[in-house]
Scaffold this active site. Structure first.
Site, PDB file in Angstrom:
ATOM      1  N   LYS A   1       8.861   1.724   1.427  1.00 16.59           N
ATOM      2  CA  LYS A   1       7.856   0.488   1.543  1.00 16.59           C
ATOM      3  C   LYS A   1       8.972  -0.100   0.646  1.00 16.59           C
ATOM      4  O   LYS A   1       9.784   0.051  -0.586  1.00 16.59           O
ATOM      5  CB  LYS A   1       7.163   0.383   0.040  1.00 16.59           C
ATOM      6  CG  LYS A   1       6.359  -0.173  -0.011  1.00 16.59           C
ATOM      7  CD  LYS A   1       4.964   0.534  -1.176  1.00 16.59           C
ATOM      8  CE  LYS A   1       3.705  -1.692  -1.233  1.00 16.59           C
ATOM      9  NZ  LYS A   1       2.968  -0.512  -2.087  1.00 16.59           N
TER      10      LYS A   1
ATOM     11  N   LYS B   1       6.867   0.300   5.694  1.00 19.50           N
ATOM     12  CA  LYS B   1       5.571  -0.928   5.222  1.00 19.50           C
ATOM     13  C   LYS B   1       7.195  -2.183   5.012  1.00 19.50           C
ATOM     14  O   LYS B   1       7.254  -2.051   3.596  1.00 19.50           O
ATOM     15  CB  LYS B   1       5.221  -1.002   4.667  1.00 19.50           C
ATOM     16  CG  LYS B   1       4.481  -1.958   3.935  1.00 19.50           C
ATOM     17  CD  LYS B   1       3.071  -0.798   2.386  1.00 19.50           C
ATOM     18  CE  LYS B   1       2.320  -2.187   1.935  1.00 19.50           C
ATOM     19  NZ  LYS B   1       1.903  -1.819   1.283  1.00 19.50           N
TER      20      LYS B   1
HETATM   21  C1  PBG Z   1       0.076  -1.371  -3.463  1.00 24.03           C
HETATM   22  C2  PBG Z   1      -0.105  -1.963  -2.043  1.00 24.03           C
HETATM   23  C3  PBG Z   1       0.127  -2.305  -1.957  1.00 24.03           C
HETATM   24  C4  PBG Z   1       0.056  -2.800  -0.453  1.00 24.03           C
HETATM   25  C5  PBG Z   1      -0.801  -2.066   0.539  1.00 24.03           C
HETATM   26  N1  PBG Z   1      -0.390  -1.449  -1.026  1.00 24.03           N
HETATM   27  C6  PBG Z   1       0.779  -4.161  -2.882  1.00 24.03           C
HETATM   28  C7  PBG Z   1       1.724  -3.962  -3.060  1.00 24.03           C
HETATM   29  O1  PBG Z   1       3.042  -3.130  -3.014  1.00 24.03           O
HETATM   30  O2  PBG Z   1       1.908  -5.084  -4.189  1.00 24.03           O
HETATM   31  C8  PBG Z   1       0.162  -4.178   0.253  1.00 24.03           C
HETATM   32  C9  PBG Z   1      -0.394  -4.639   1.618  1.00 24.03           C
HETATM   33  C10 PBG Z   1      -0.470  -6.086   2.000  1.00 24.03           C
HETATM   34  O3  PBG Z   1      -0.088  -7.078   1.520  1.00 24.03           O
HETATM   35  O4  PBG Z   1      -1.418  -6.429   3.244  1.00 24.03           O
HETATM   36  N2  PBG Z   1      -1.108  -0.386  -3.568  1.00 24.03           N
END
Ligand code: PBG
Length: 342
Positions: free
Chosen positions: A199, A251
């Protein structure tokens, strides 16, 4: 000029819609689309998100209705995010059985648990007053090990509420092993752990911050990965697999197709992709401006994930695309062949 005899003609296989369909390497299916959904405490009406046209923060009622629609369209699962009315330093609402996310999980598990897979985001950022994915130490830095205790408690609360899959999106070291142990010790040996393995600290989460009323000031660069680093994704993959992740994820999606392809090649468990809020917004806004064909761009982006090796995709278009695939399968005009394509 004349053609060399024996010219190889790749175009031959592109010459009719039926031939193209026959030789296409990947295709989409509703069951590999997972719908992320937002439910917010204290709303009386669903609240549209300005950064994500077509996506709303749900009430419990509208959540159930939209979930039923998604399930009827054949989506593979639902990934829930909850937004509490009251946020605090440690994100108390995250593991409170009466917290909005856990209430929503119970509701969907009861109503739809036999027909689809109910999943929960397991992270603190929606619940903390500072907006970080973990708890902070004295100096204000995210405290990895103290956060793991919170995650373990969330995992149990979510499993008790009926989540079949918990999505560990916080990027804390050791999170998969820690939650696995806590779940097993409490008898939740069948609760599936999906690790957000690679991520990245991404600008493409922008609209999501509105979707969860994020309080974050600053960034997540001490825990999410640097966009410049590909190798690190394989290190994270090795760790998540060793710690017992059942499913791994990359992601965001499109900006990280190279990472996805590598992870897909190495992984011995299913690999998913999250097409994040900013990717959604780019296509919606570009299409609204008349710059691109909305449906074709959506399909192309999803097909790209399949081609790169993703087994399933989290996308805010899950219901819409699943409905379209369903009606195509039922013999309606295919959007891919509607133009004849000659
Ligand atoms: C964290 C989380 C995020 C997203 C999913 N889970 C935000 C981040 O890490 O800042 C982003 C999902 C999206 O942008 O559609 N709980």
């Amino acid at each position: 000029m004349s053609l060399v005899p024996g010219t190889v003609r790749p175009r031959r296989l592109r010459s009719t819609p039926a031939l193209r369909r026959l030789v296409s390497e990947v295709r989409l299916h509703p069951s590999e689309l997972i719908l992320p959904m937002f439910v917010k405490e204290g709303l009386s009406e669903p609240l549209p998100l300005s950064g994500m046209p077509g996506v709303v923060q749900h009430t419990l009622d509208s959540l159930l209705e939209a979930a039923r629609e998604a399930v009827a369209a054949g989506v593979g699962g639902l990934m829930l995010f909850g937004i509490p009315e009251h946020k605090d330093e440690i994100g108390s609402q995250a593991d409170d059985p009466d917290g909005i996310l856990n209430r929503a999980l119970s509701l969907l598990a009861r109503e739809l648990g036999d027909d689809t897979v109910i999943m929960a985001d397991l992270c603190l950022d929606e619940f903390t007053s500072h907006g970080h994915c973990g708890v902070l130490d004295q100096a204000g830095a995210v405290d990895n090990d103290a956060t793991l205790d919170r995650y373990a408690s969330m995992a149990l609360a979510q499993a008790r509420a009926g989540a079949e899959v918990v999505g560990l999106s916080g990027m804390m070291d050791g999170q998969v092993a820690y939650c696995r142990e806590a779940l097993d010790a409490a008898g939740f040996t069948d609760t599936v752990i999906m690790g957000y393995t690679a991520k990245y600290a991404s600008a493409f989460y922008g609209p999501f911050r509105e979707a969860v009323d994020s309080e974050l000031k600053g960034d997540r660069k001490t825990y999410q990965q640097d966009p410049a680093n590909g190798r690190e994704a394989l290190r994270e993959l090795g760790l998540d697999l060793a710690e017992g992740a059942d499913i791994v994820m990359v992601k965001p999606g499109l900006p990280y197709l190279d990472v996805l392809a590598e992870v897909a090649q190495e992984s011995i468990v299913p690999v998913w992709t999250y097409q994040v809020s900013g990717e959604y917004a780019m296509i919606e806004f570009a299409a609204a401006a008349g710059a691109i064909d909305r449906e074709k761009a959506i399909d192309e982006s999803l097909i790209a994930f399949k081609r790169a090796g993703s087994d399933a995709i989290l996308t805010y278009w899950a219901t819409e695309v699943a409905q379209r695939l369903q009606s195509e399968a039922a013999g309606h005009l295919s959007t891919h062949t509607a133009d004849g394509g000659r």
